[in-house]
Design a protein around this motif. Structure first.
Motif, PDB file in Angstrom:
ATOM      1  N   UNK A 211       0.720  -1.107  -0.101  1.00 43.87           N
ATOM      2  CA  UNK A 211       0.066  -0.178   0.126  1.00 43.87           C
ATOM      3  C   UNK A 211       1.240   1.427   0.051  1.00 43.87           C
ATOM      4  N   UNK A 212       1.410   0.899   0.923  1.00 45.68           N
ATOM      5  CA  UNK A 212       2.383   2.688   1.111  1.00 45.68           C
ATOM      6  C   UNK A 212       3.824   2.330   0.026  1.00 45.68           C
ATOM      7  N   UNK A 213       4.398   1.878  -0.453  1.00 42.28           N
ATOM      8  CA  UNK A 213       5.330   1.450  -1.231  1.00 42.28           C
ATOM      9  C   UNK A 213       4.955   1.717  -2.931  1.00 42.28           C
ATOM     10  N   UNK A 214       3.747   0.558  -3.374  1.00 35.86           N
ATOM     11  CA  UNK A 214       3.303   0.826  -4.429  1.00 35.86           C
ATOM     12  C   UNK A 214       4.511  -0.505  -5.399  1.00 35.86           C
ATOM     13  N   UNK A 215       3.755  -0.065  -6.388  1.00 35.08           N
ATOM     14  CA  UNK A 215       5.043  -0.884  -7.452  1.00 35.08           C
ATOM     15  C   UNK A 215       6.336  -1.273  -6.821  1.00 35.08           C
ATOM     16  N   UNK A 216       7.006  -2.339  -7.204  1.00 35.93           N
ATOM     17  CA  UNK A 216       8.163  -2.063  -6.945  1.00 35.93           C
ATOM     18  C   UNK A 216       9.205  -3.266  -7.368  1.00 35.93           C
ATOM     19  N   UNK A 217       9.036  -3.420  -9.094  1.00 34.97           N
ATOM     20  CA  UNK A 217       9.608  -3.439 -10.178  1.00 34.97           C
ATOM     21  C   UNK A 217       9.893  -4.413 -10.072  1.00 34.97           C
ATOM     22  N   UNK A 218      10.924  -5.124 -10.344  1.00 36.82           N
ATOM     23  CA  UNK A 218      11.654  -6.260 -10.127  1.00 36.82           C
ATOM     24  C   UNK A 218      12.057  -6.822  -9.316  1.00 36.82           C
ATOM     25  N   UNK A 219      12.426  -6.002  -8.210  1.00 44.16           N
ATOM     26  CA  UNK A 219      12.713  -5.790  -6.728  1.00 44.16           C
ATOM     27  C   UNK A 219      11.422  -6.988  -5.679  1.00 44.16           C
ATOM     28  N   UNK A 220      12.400  -7.682  -5.080  1.00 40.77           N
ATOM     29  CA  UNK A 220      11.184  -8.834  -4.212  1.00 40.77           C
ATOM     30  C   UNK A 220      11.453  -8.303  -3.301  1.00 40.77           C
ATOM     31  N   UNK A 221       9.758  -8.630  -1.952  1.00 37.89           N
ATOM     32  CA  UNK A 221      10.306  -8.058  -1.691  1.00 37.89           C
ATOM     33  C   UNK A 221       9.940  -9.323  -0.555  1.00 37.89           C
ATOM     34  N   UNK A 222      10.330  -9.952   0.535  1.00 36.45           N
ATOM     35  CA  UNK A 222      10.128 -10.966   0.879  1.00 36.45           C
ATOM     36  C   UNK A 222      10.128 -10.471   2.794  1.00 36.45           C
ATOM     37  N   UNK A 223       8.777 -10.890   3.251  1.00 35.44           N
ATOM     38  CA  UNK A 223       8.963 -10.434   5.163  1.00 35.44           C
ATOM     39  C   UNK A 223       9.081 -11.831   5.849  1.00 35.44           C
ATOM     40  N   UNK A 224       9.428 -12.167   6.915  1.00 31.36           N
ATOM     41  CA  UNK A 224       9.551 -12.301   7.758  1.00 31.36           C
ATOM     42  C   UNK A 224       8.679 -12.094   9.358  1.00 31.36           C
ATOM     43  N   UNK A 225       8.564 -13.104   9.895  1.00 36.45           N
ATOM     44  CA  UNK A 225       8.399 -12.532  11.796  1.00 36.45           C
ATOM     45  C   UNK A 225       9.083 -13.335  11.854  1.00 36.45           C
ATOM     46  N   UNK A 226       9.647 -12.713  13.269  1.00 34.41           N
ATOM     47  CA  UNK A 226      10.691 -12.423  14.284  1.00 34.41           C
ATOM     48  C   UNK A 226      11.128 -11.857  15.220  1.00 34.41           C
TER      49      UNK A 226
END
Length: 666
Positions: free
Chosen positions: A175-190
């Protein structure tokens, strides 16, 4: 007469169903079997009796019904002796039980795996990725800048670890960043302070690790613990080890964090940097726009380039060797940096030029010496030093640093009036601590509420040469009661952080309340400026970039947004570690820094001349000219008159009110 209440059939059926489900597995299986028989047996009878080829006798039809029921319920439906039928049904039930159990086990395993993935507990298998540890509003500009930096790369990844729900983090970033193009965003909880959980984002194979300072009084302690946990998670250094970049808010915790980060880590101090930039911008209005352009990956930024063709020549010659890029320093083989070296300094065979350019492939050599107009170069002596009247509105822990920095810049006899709420430390012990230190600056303190128009009206704000507004948080109404009220008796509206009351609302944090008060003060200051028909020289500190968009100030006004500023610095260093030394020098009073100086002191005002002429004029003063700001466009977006790296071959006409942007000694 008592009113009769009627319950709808839907509610009654729902109530009965809920009661049935609560009876347990055995009851539920019994009712389910009964329901199946109630539906299947009559339906099978209808099928048999309506079939023209059905047996004529009743026993034959009942046998056909049994076969239909058995096939429908998958229990065989065999016919024969009672023992044969019983054995057939038993085998079918056992097979059905085993198949159902197998399906249940497979489904449960898949669900557990899906839940594990949704919880973010799996390990990230990436190399040369960027790791972001922690969660705050800074995570959005950090990711946004990293995406912009990786836009020309084929494949990149950013792994985020924070004690937040994985799905929620992904939704917020989308929502806040929008399109990240070729960059993959990976989130982890910890937890970022647990080495075993830190390994989920594979910091050992990362190219950079960014440790964000959490919001709150214990944020710096969290950063230190995260750095120690990172050292425990990756105990053995490897070749090409990840660049570690962290930030702490309080200057008193800077040394501790640097020790935890180790000799190769870079730790930024938010208070120091914000205080220095506040002072530099207050002294030179418009400087915040220059830094925004240089620190944002969307514009021009610092890059190291090979000195091919310039080895053995002087740095002064390199200044006119690029048409659309600007040389500003040298990067030596040992990693040290020299900003704005002497024009006669020789470029060594292993030196690299530090240039300001659009991208790492846009620093193209082009000699522009022939475009210098000697007749347009003017020589102006240094401006005479004069005493000034300065006003500081608000007080926080950065205020003493602001006063300390101001004292290093101003001329003797300069006065600084500080207006702050009582109880902020300015009018008590904190005031005594800063009034003893200044040597050139005369500091006086006055108690007052900067959001009260009566307080501002008494100050004669328009008579000051410069006004600095910093965030000042007023204690929330519940804070005083909380000190005298046991935690067990706190009202439900208190923003406690225990399991009963939940986490505090971000709007209740002191920095958020400080921005609210700053907005109110700016509203009153705008009214004062409009009434006096004067443009106030305002420099404002804010914590949240979103609040800057709401600020009642003129277009192109100077805002130092601490959260965004530190985010930009961290991402720049994570991509180019040598920039840590560059920024360290830019934000100190003793080193070189950017200045906005009258363009008429360098070239003849009113006449058209190539920008190369201004670069040559600055070179003769031992300075690097990198751009200009036009007064006529200073309130017109999106650049507000700021132009970095103009083509040195193109002519430009400067007026007496325009400024040249130069890198020079403080």
């Amino acid at each position: 007469m008592a009113q009769q209440h009627t319950t709808s059939l839907r509610l009654r059926l729902r109530y009965r169903f809920d009661h049935l489900v609560s009876g347990g597995t055995t009851v539920l299986i019994g009712w389910l079997a009964l329901a199946c028989l109630v539906v299947v047996v009559p339906a099978s009878m209808v099928l048999v009796w309506s079939d023209r080829a059905a047996p004529a006798t009743l026993s034959g039809r009942l046998t056909a019904v049994w076969i239909s029921v058995g096939q429908t319920l998958k229990i065989g439906g065999a016919v024969g002796s009672p023992l044969y039928v019983l054995a057939s049904v038993s085998l079918a039930l056992v097979a059905l039980l085993f198949v159902s159990t197998l399906v249940s086990l497979i489904t449960t395993g898949i669900n557990r795996r899906i839940m594990s993935l949704r919880l973010g507990h799996s390990t990230v298998v990436e190399t040369r990725h960027t790791v972001v540890l922690g969660w705050s509003d800074q995570v959005f500009p950090v990711i946004g800048e990293l995406v912009a930096a990786h836009a020309n790369q084929g494949r990149s990844a950013i792994a985020v670890l924070a004690p937040r729900d994985k799905v929620w983090m992904e939704g917020e970033i989308a929502t806040r960043v929008g399109d990240t193009g070729r960059t993959r965003i990976v989130c982890r909880n910890g937890s970022t302070t647990d080495p075993s959980e830190l390994r989920r984002v594979s910091p050992r194979t990362a190219k950079a690790v960014l440790v964000l300072p959490p919001v709150g009084d214990t944020g710096d302690a969290q950063v230190v613990k995260t750095l120690l946990a990172l050292d425990a998670a990756v105990p053995e250094p490897r070749e090409g080890e990840a660049v570690v970049v962290a930030a702490v808010r309080d200057a008193r915790n800077h040394v501790t964090a640097k020790l935890a980060a180790g000799p190769t880590g870079h730790v930024l101090c938010v208070d120091d940097i914000v205080a220095r930039l506040l002072v530099q911008t207050a002294r030179q209005p418009g400087l915040s726009l220059v830094y925004s352009e240089l620190l944002d990956f969307a514009g021009d930024e610092f890059y190291p380039v090979t000195a091919e063709g310039l080895v053995g020549r002087t740095f002064g010659e390199a200044l006119l060797s690029f048409a659309t890029s600007s040389a500003v320093g040298l990067l030596h083989a040992d990693g040290s940096v020299t900003l704005n070296p002497d024009p006669g300094a020789e470029i060594g065979p292993v030196d690299r030029l530090i240039v300001i350019t659009q991208d790492d492939d846009t620093a193209v050599r082009a000699d522009v010496t022939a475009h210098v107009d000697e007749a347009a170069i003017v020589t102006a002596g240094p401006a005479a030093a004069r005493a000034e009247r300065l006003l500081l509105l608000g007080w926080n822990r950065r205020a003493p640093l602001v006063i300390e920095q101001l004292d290093q810049y101003v001329s003797p006899g300069t006065t600084l009036d500080v207006v702050a709420l009582d109880g902020q430390g300015a009018l008590r012990g904190g005031a005594r601590g800063v009034t003893d230190a200044p040597a050139r600056l005369e500091v006086s303190f006055r108690e007052g509420d900067i959001t009260d128009p009566r307080t501002l009206a008494k100050l004669d704000v328009t008579s000051y040469d410069s006004v600095i507004v910093i965030g000042e948080a007023e204690p929330p109404p519940w804070a005083a009661a909380a000190t005298a009220t046991p935690a067990a008796s706190l009202p439900a509206t208190a923003p406690a952080s225990d399991p009963v009351y939940g986490a505090p609302d971000a709007s209740e944090h002191p920095e958020a309340r400080a921005d609210d008060r700053t907005l109110v003060a700016l509203l009153h200051l705008r009214a004062i400026g409009e009434a006096a028909q004067r443009e106030l020289a305002l420099t404002t500190e804010m914590a949240d970039d979103g609040n800057r968009l709401l600020a009642p100030a003129r277009e192109g006004a100077d805002f130092i947004v601490s959260g965004r500023l530190i985010s930009l610095l961290m991402t720049q260093i994570s991509e180019s570690p040598y920039l840590a030394a560059v920024f360290e020098e830019l934000f100190t009073a003793e080193g070189h820094e950017f200045h906005l100086k009258p363009a008429a002191d360098y070239v003849r005002a009113g006449s058209e001349t190539p920008f190369a002429t201004a670069v040559e004029s600055a070179r003769r003063r031992g300075e690097c000219a990198v751009g200009y700001r036009l007064r006529a466009r200073s309130v017109t977006g999106p650049d507000y008159g700021v132009r970095i790296n103009p083509d040195k071959r193109q002519p430009v006409r400067f007026s007496a009110q325009d400024w040249l942007i130069v890198l020079a000694e403080s």
